[in-house]
Enzyme design. Structure first.
Site, short mmCIF file in Angstrom:
data_model
loop_
_atom_site.label_atom_id
_atom_site.label_comp_id
_atom_site.label_asym_id
_atom_site.label_seq_id
_atom_site.Cartn_x
_atom_site.Cartn_y
_atom_site.Cartn_z
N SER A 1 27.94 38.49 15.90
CA SER A 1 26.90 39.53 15.77
C SER A 1 25.49 39.03 16.01
CB SER A 1 26.99 40.18 14.40
OG SER A 1 28.14 40.97 14.33
N TYR B 1 31.31 44.03 25.15
CA TYR B 1 30.96 43.69 23.76
C TYR B 1 31.71 42.43 23.29
CZ TYR B 1 30.80 44.03 18.67
OH TYR B 1 30.65 43.73 17.33
N VAL C 1 29.82 36.44 12.29
CA VAL C 1 31.00 35.92 11.60
C VAL C 1 31.45 34.56 12.15
CG1 VAL C 1 31.88 38.13 10.74
CG2 VAL C 1 32.62 37.31 13.00
N LYS D 1 23.82 40.75 18.77
CA LYS D 1 23.40 42.16 18.71
C LYS D 1 21.90 42.36 19.01
CE LYS D 1 27.21 44.05 16.03
NZ LYS D 1 27.97 43.68 14.86
N TYR E 1 23.47 43.11 7.23
CA TYR E 1 24.38 44.19 6.81
C TYR E 1 24.09 44.66 5.40
CZ TYR E 1 26.50 42.46 10.96
OH TYR E 1 26.70 42.06 12.24
O1 DON Z 1 32.91 42.86 16.31
C1 DON Z 1 33.23 41.99 15.52
O2 DON Z 1 33.91 42.24 14.54
C2 DON Z 1 32.73 40.59 15.75
N1 DON Z 1 32.81 40.22 17.12
C3 DON Z 1 31.33 40.44 15.29
C4 DON Z 1 31.13 40.84 13.85
C5 DON Z 1 30.12 40.04 13.15
O3 DON Z 1 29.74 38.97 13.55
C6 DON Z 1 29.66 40.56 11.85
N2 DON Z 1 28.68 39.66 11.29
N3 DON Z 1 28.49 39.08 10.34
#
Ligand code: DON
Length: 305
Positions: free
Chosen positions: A61, A189, A259, A64, A241
């Site tokens: 993320s 994405y 993540v 983003k 978040y």
């Molecule tokens: O879309 C997802 O679930 C992951 N590629 C990215 C989510 C993420 O990094 C949330 N962050 N803390």
């Protein structure tokens, strides 16, 4: 400063045991949970680092803000605001419990999965592969690192298992918010989330957001200041978040987690920071990473609030 960062990493190493590496993307379960690194790039170009700051991880993320930036550069503020709002949801990054009312841009923001997936449609390119290539080029340019690329195994792992993101994308389609082919948008994405970076890359990107789009060393205006303001504001309110309020209180500057364990910290007019520690808390934020940023914030009086 190097000695201070060394001490911060030593003090925060204990916190890696309090989190868990992400396993919902199977390939991320293989990451060493005890890695810990930090890189700080000051406004004047001086840099300091400690620990595993050269270790590579996937941005997840943390990409983003770059998706948001490219959507702003390609389609402008009005189109971005119409598609995804700016209000914090207070919900997990992959939540779909929106209720039965029609989904609109007012219910999402650019930092949650739904918003970032929608924003891929505002990036220009003949194909979604071209759109992703332009995003990778922008990322490389801001990080000043032409060798950045996709971690193929993480990309394939997420593409194979990312059914929650598929569901979110179909929900956007159901409410008429996107019209392009879902699998193509998701491919862009998933690739974006799988771009590999190290702490220095995140600090360099953050450094430019901290300086309102102007490269602090070369002086080049890399994108309009208004776009940096848009990105930084959403990082401040939604970047961590449903842990964003706690983070504002304890750390106190715009930041984005992923993540993969990375966090990019933007301290306006002062510095860009990259930290990495892959064990995560319940919100999906790096446990030791947040602790390192809190200690640094306290030591250097970085809390902007
Ligand atoms: O879309 C997802 O679930 C992951 N590629 C990215 C989510 C993420 O990094 C949330 N962050 N803390």
């Amino acid at each position: 400063m190097d000695a201070m960062l060394k001490e911060i990493t030593a003090q925060c190493a204990q916190y890696t045991a309090q989190g868990h590496v992400a396993t919902y993307i199977p390939e991320l379960a293989n990451v060493d949970p005890d890695k810990l690194g930090i890189y700080v790039l000051l406004e004047d170009g001086r840099s300091y680092s400690a620990g595993d700051h050269q270790a590579l991880f996937t941005m997840q993320s943390v990409v983003k803000p770059l998706i948001l930036l490219l959507a702003l550069m390609d389609s402008g503020i009005d189109a971005v605001r119409a598609l995804v709002g700016v209000e914090a949801t207070g919900k997990p990054f992959d939540a779909f419990n929106y209720s039965d009312q029609a989904l609109t841009g007012a219910h999402i923001n650019p930092m949650i999965n739904t918003g970032a997936i929608a924003l891929c449609t505002l990036i220009h390119g003949d194909t979604y592969h071209d759109r992703f290539s332009r995003l990778l080029e922008l990322t490389r340019k801001l990080a000043d690192n032409p060798s950045m690329d996709v971690d193929q195994s993480v990309y394939e792992s997420e593409k194979l298992t990312g059914n929650k993101n598929r569901a979110l994308a179909y929900m956007l389609t159901a409410y008429g918010m996107i019209t392009d082919p879902v699998e193509e948008i998701l491919d862009c994405y998933f690739r974006a989330c799988s771009i590999q970076a190290n702490c220095q890359d995140l600090a360099k990107i953050a450094h430019i957001f901290a300086n309102h789009g102007r490269h602090p060393v070369t002086g080049e205006q890399m994108f309009p200041g208004a776009y940096a303001k848009y990105v930084n504001a959403t990082l401040a309110t939604c970047g961590m978040y449903d842990g964003s309020g706690e983070f504002a209180l304890n750390v106190g500057f715009p930041a984005k987690s992923g993540v993969g364990g990375g966090i990019m910290g933007v301290v306006p007019h002062r510095m860009g920071i990259g930290v990495f520690a892959p064990a995560l808390d319940k919100h999906g934020n790096s446990v030791a990473g947040v602790r390192m940023l809190a200690k640094l914030s306290e030591a250097l009086d970085l809390n902007i609030y």
